[in-house]
Design a protein around this motif. Sequence first.
Motif: not given
Lengths: 87, 381
Positions: B167-177, B204-219
């Motif tokens: 989610h928005r708070k931890n999506l940047h940790q995906l590569p490490r996961a 929802r307002a705390a967890l909603m990923p940004t569009l950029e994050q959602a696209e980055e996750a797919s990449r």
Amino acid sequence: MTPVLPRGVRLHHDRVRDRWVLLAPERVIDLDPIGHAILSEIDGASAVGEITDRLAVKYDAPVEQIGGDVREYLAGLADRRFLDMVP
Amino acid sequence: MTVQHKPQAARAVQVPAPMAMLAELTHRCPLSCPYCSNPVELTRKEAELPTEAWLDAFRQAADLGVLQVHLSGGEPAARRDLTELIAGARDAGLYVNLITSAIGVTRKRLEAFDAAGLDHIQLSLQGTNPEMADMIGGYRGGYERKMQAAAWIKELGIPLTLNTVLHRKNLHQLPRAIDMAVEMGARRIEVAIVQFHGWALRSRAALMPTLEQAEEASRVVAEARKRLKGVLVLDYVPADYHTATPKRCMGGWGMTGLNIAPDGQVLPCHAAQTIPHLTFDRITERPLRDIWYDGAAFNAYRGDDWMQEPCRSCDLKTKDFGGCRCQAMALAGDAAATDPTCAKSPLNAAVRAQAAEDQQGDGALVYRAFEDATKVPFGTG
């Protein structure tokens, strides 16, 4: 190379649907008769070549043709981590 | 034995035997994740099914055609009889998967699970460092205990999948996961962007990923699938608020799997209790076979008789089944509506606008809890 079914992947007879399946994490892979025949030969000791030879005799088919099918089938399973290929 | 079965009510739908069962053994859990998939009204320990009822459920499920059982919760290890349940499920002929946070699970217990025939573990990961994981789980020290358990699982050689909710708070940790999954010896990782049902809707307002994050996750997922072919399998659930297509309703409502809640209610999916007009049979009161083929809740959204436009005339209706019924209930107020995350839904523009607004917000996390819980997870108060 010796194909080995890793822990967590099991050949299973689905008695309700009367078919053979491979059970793996979150996956049930439906096996056709050819897939079942190949997987039934995996005993953790036989190399791909030996498995191919046995199937060629059993099905009276050319080793070259069977060998290609077996390698392709096993590679597909290995890519999905349902099978380990041990050198 | 017949696999195809015509329900008593005249129906055009041929119902196949179920393949999988989610056994929610308990709602008790040491964690309080704000996106918990359990219902908002949690079942207490006193109302949980006893051991014998679960063992009977496993046998009935196997006779019905279920091949895999997923032992889940809450935290299934909160059940003292978990080893017995694993052994009983294996005896019934099922493939046994344990879905756990592993917090508080000792090495000795893992050895007992292993000896009882456990096939596979799915270990949840709330974050890739203690700060994130413990903040999301609401349990200080949880991350360290989880890492200890992961090391034991690896030593014992129990097949492992790492389950991440992003989610928005931890999506940047995906590569490490993804790296951690490889280090733990996992063969699989589930990368799921948070789904907004029940508890998660409140944050929802705390967890909603940004569009950029959602696209980055797919990449990141696409790149890792290539790089780790034959090493790690990635299963990916994208952010449905940000895509034009809704998440499919399982393999179709009541077509592939069933779920038994801690008190024995048999559900088509874990969120089905959010649809208020549905009533659910109990495993202790009716044979599982009857519930699967003839239960009112299971037949409610089978086939496409219930569909409205735009689903009814849509080519994708046999692919995504109109999207998630529970999400349609939550967002459109009608479980038979098109899932509003679908671009064809008349509500889609509003959903996207809401997502855009949510991702700007910095709402507080609302942790899951029993109604009169006195435990206040740190970070909230």
